[in-house]
Design an enzyme around this catalytic site. Structure first.
Site, short mmCIF file in Angstrom:
data_model
loop_
_atom_site.label_atom_id
_atom_site.label_comp_id
_atom_site.label_asym_id
_atom_site.label_seq_id
_atom_site.Cartn_x
_atom_site.Cartn_y
_atom_site.Cartn_z
N CYS A 115 0.88 -1.17 0.00
CA CYS A 115 0.00 0.00 0.00
C CYS A 115 0.92 1.22 0.00
CB CYS A 115 -0.89 -0.03 1.24
SG CYS A 115 -1.95 1.43 1.39
N CYS A 142 -2.24 15.21 2.63
CA CYS A 142 -3.34 15.20 1.66
C CYS A 142 -4.13 16.48 1.82
CB CYS A 142 -4.25 14.00 1.86
SG CYS A 142 -5.56 13.88 0.62
N CYS A 155 -10.59 14.86 4.53
CA CYS A 155 -11.64 13.96 5.02
C CYS A 155 -11.50 13.87 6.54
CB CYS A 155 -11.52 12.59 4.38
SG CYS A 155 -11.48 12.69 2.57
N CYS A 158 -9.82 10.79 8.51
CA CYS A 158 -8.57 10.26 8.00
C CYS A 158 -7.37 11.00 8.60
CB CYS A 158 -8.56 10.39 6.47
SG CYS A 158 -6.98 9.98 5.73
N GLY A 191 -2.32 10.43 0.78
CA GLY A 191 -2.52 11.26 -0.40
C GLY A 191 -3.64 10.82 -1.32
N GLU A 192 -4.02 11.71 -2.21
CA GLU A 192 -5.10 11.48 -3.16
C GLU A 192 -4.46 11.31 -4.56
OE1 GLU A 192 -8.26 10.77 -3.61
OE2 GLU A 192 -7.95 11.12 -5.73
N SER A 235 -7.26 4.24 -5.69
CA SER A 235 -8.44 4.68 -4.95
C SER A 235 -8.52 6.20 -4.96
CB SER A 235 -8.33 4.18 -3.50
OG SER A 235 -9.37 4.71 -2.72
N SER A 244 -13.96 6.23 -2.87
CA SER A 244 -14.34 6.38 -1.47
C SER A 244 -15.69 7.09 -1.40
CB SER A 244 -13.28 7.22 -0.74
OG SER A 244 -12.05 6.53 -0.76
N LEU A 245 -16.72 6.33 -1.05
CA LEU A 245 -18.07 6.88 -1.08
C LEU A 245 -18.50 7.32 0.33
CD1 LEU A 245 -20.28 7.33 -3.18
CD2 LEU A 245 -21.16 5.05 -2.66
N HIS A 246 -18.63 6.38 1.24
CA HIS A 246 -18.85 6.61 2.67
C HIS A 246 -20.19 7.22 3.06
CE1 HIS A 246 -14.74 5.44 2.94
NE2 HIS A 246 -14.24 6.57 2.55
N ASN A 285 -11.36 2.90 11.43
CA ASN A 285 -10.13 2.78 12.21
C ASN A 285 -9.96 4.05 13.04
OD1 ASN A 285 -9.27 0.24 11.21
ND2 ASN A 285 -8.67 1.24 9.30
N CYS A 345 -6.37 1.50 7.08
CA CYS A 345 -6.87 2.52 6.17
C CYS A 345 -7.08 3.82 6.94
CB CYS A 345 -8.22 2.12 5.60
SG CYS A 345 -8.17 0.63 4.63
N1 SAH Z 1 -7.03 9.28 -1.03
C1 SAH Z 1 -7.57 8.06 -1.51
C2 SAH Z 1 -6.79 6.82 -1.13
C3 SAH Z 1 -6.25 6.68 0.27
S1 SAH Z 1 -7.33 6.36 1.61
C4 SAH Z 1 -9.00 7.91 -1.08
O1 SAH Z 1 -9.41 8.60 -0.18
O2 SAH Z 1 -9.69 7.11 -1.69
C5 SAH Z 1 -7.85 4.67 1.53
C6 SAH Z 1 -9.26 4.44 2.09
O3 SAH Z 1 -9.30 4.53 3.52
C7 SAH Z 1 -10.26 5.46 1.58
O4 SAH Z 1 -11.44 4.82 1.17
C8 SAH Z 1 -10.51 6.29 2.82
O5 SAH Z 1 -11.74 6.97 2.75
C9 SAH Z 1 -10.47 5.27 3.90
N2 SAH Z 1 -10.28 5.81 5.24
C10 SAH Z 1 -9.76 7.00 5.59
N3 SAH Z 1 -9.75 7.13 6.94
C11 SAH Z 1 -10.28 5.99 7.46
C12 SAH Z 1 -10.51 5.52 8.77
N4 SAH Z 1 -10.18 6.24 9.84
N5 SAH Z 1 -11.06 4.29 8.92
C13 SAH Z 1 -11.37 3.53 7.84
N6 SAH Z 1 -11.15 3.93 6.57
C14 SAH Z 1 -10.62 5.15 6.37
FE1 SF4 Z 2 -6.88 12.23 1.49
FE2 SF4 Z 2 -7.97 9.82 1.01
FE3 SF4 Z 2 -7.42 10.63 3.54
FE4 SF4 Z 2 -9.41 11.78 2.17
S1 SF4 Z 2 -9.30 9.63 2.82
S2 SF4 Z 2 -7.89 12.87 3.39
S3 SF4 Z 2 -8.58 11.80 0.12
S4 SF4 Z 2 -5.95 10.25 1.92
#
Ligand code: SAH
Ligand code: SF4
Length: 352
Positions: free
Chosen positions: A104, A111, A115, A118, A161-162, A191, A214-216, A290, A333
């Site tokens: 990974c 980033c 979000c 994260c 990062g994105e 992703s 990433s929908l959520h 997480n 994640c």
């Molecule tokens: N920036 C990209 C890829 C990295 S994050 C993106 O956001 O898609 C990888 C995944 O972990 C994403 O789906 C993100 O939304 C999710 N994620 C971020 N914080 C999290 C957390 N605390 N618990 C579970 N998943 C999380």
């Molecule tokens: Fe960046 Fe992905 Fe984390 Fe959102 S979930 S802040 S896009 S790394």
């Protein structure tokens, strides 16, 4: 010092020829780097000693420096790298029972997407990584696995990062994972949080690489509260892009859904999600939340998750729950964050 992981075979050949060597020496070096995967010029035993010496004096295999590495009880490894300019990033290696070895990797230091749940989002944006810096993270694991008689099989661009905010470098790195490191396109996943124009662009690349979104949340208000990017590109725009992707590539799209107690796991959330995705060729990958320092939410109760899956199935939308990995070392994640960077040192940047 020349970093050989930054070079194409043509560039390496030009360099070798400029040193007065035969061009085939470049191919030999290339094979040692990416087929045999050695980490040391002295292991390149079919090169003349003089060339090995020259390489040792003028070239490096990579320029990411490991600062610290941690291992989880489940075998997951997380490491912090220092980049040449002093910035830091994290990479994770996840071994699975079925011989898969998944790296990974990060595409940015920090980033900009913010979000709320994260850790990387909570630290803010530092800078984009170059294609070589993205690619090298995978190569380094590949080299170490090779030495242990194992093989890197999968790569996910799901670290810090994105990727679609750093689109060109991420795509360059993906192409090199395929061409230089020999990772099959179907074993690579990128992703995105939902940078809509880049989803169209990615669909048009003609790659077999997997796409995860990433929908959520399935309603704009709730999604905007978790993922600020939704205020720029809302669910209508996002889903339109996803439909385009599926139509154009014939591939299924994966949606990521963080299961947050009382926030994203209610029956009404499940119905809204089912309605949103009904009829689209897709799969939902649920990630129990997480823990991160900056967000107080809790992961969902397993019974609630089971009910959620059942409701979705009623709409013909398949959902599986991702096994949590490396939580004891904050390698799960959304948990990646360079501890050595203090928030105050990070330039405040808000591209939204
Ligand atoms: N920036 C990209 C890829 C990295 S994050 C993106 O956001 O898609 C990888 C995944 O972990 C994403 O789906 C993100 O939304 C999710 N994620 C971020 N914080 C999290 C957390 N605390 N618990 C579970 N998943 C999380
Ligand atoms: Fe960046 Fe992905 Fe984390 Fe959102 S979930 S802040 S896009 S790394």
């Amino acid at each position: 010092m020349i970093n050989l992981y930054e070079m194409t075979l043509d560039e390496l050949t030009a360099q070798i020829v400029a040193w007065g060597e035969k061009p085939f020496r470049a191919t030999q070096i290339w094979q040692w780097m990416y087929d045999q995967r050695v980490a040391d010029f002295n292991a390149m035993t079919n090169l003349p000693a003089s060339l090995r010496q020259r390489l040792t004096g003028t070239a490096t295999l990579g320029n990411l420096q490991i600062v610290v590495e941690q291992s989880s009880a489940d075998g997951t490894r997380k490491r912090l790298y220092r980049l040449p300019d002093g910035q830091t990033i994290e990479s994770v290696l996840m071994p699975y029972d079925d011989d898969r070895r998944t790296a990974c990797i990060s595409t940015q230091a920090g980033c900009a997407m913010g979000c709320v749940f994260c850790a990387t989002g909570q630290m803010g944006f530092v800078r984009h990584l170059s294609a070589a810096e993205i690619f090298e993270q995978a190569v380094r694991f590949a080299v170490e696995l090779e030495a242990a008689g194992e093989r890197l099989s999968n790569v996910v661009l799901m670290g810090m990062g994105e990727p679609f905010h750093n689109y060109d470098e991420s795509l360059k790195a993906i192409r090199r994972l395929m061409s230089d490191l020999g990772i099959g396109a179907r074993h690579i996943t990128v992703s995105t949080v939902g940078i809509v124009p880049r989803i169209y662009q990615f669909a048009d690349e003609g790659l077999q690489v997997r796409l995860a979104i990433s929908l959520h949340a399935a309603e704009d208000e709730g999604r905007g509260a978790l993922l600020p990017v939704n205020k720029r590109w809302n669910l209508d725009a996002l889903l339109e892009a996803c439909h385009y992707y599926v139509q154009k590539t014939g591939r299924r799209v994966t949606f990521e859904w963080a299961l947050i107690d009382g926030e994203t796991d209610t029956e009404s959330d499940a119905h809204a999600l089912g309605k949103l995705l009904r009829g689209l060729s897709c799969h939902v990958n649920a990630i129990p939340l997480n823990p991160t320092a900056g967000y107080g939410g809790q992961p969902s109760d397993p019974q609630v998750v089971a009910r959620f899956i059942e409701i979705l199935a009623g709409y013909g939308v398949p959902m599986t729950v991702r096994v949590r990995r490396g939580i004891d070392i904050a390698a799960g994640c959304g948990q990646l964050q360079s501890d050595v960077i203090r928030l105050a040192d990070i330039p405040q940047e808000n591209p939204r």
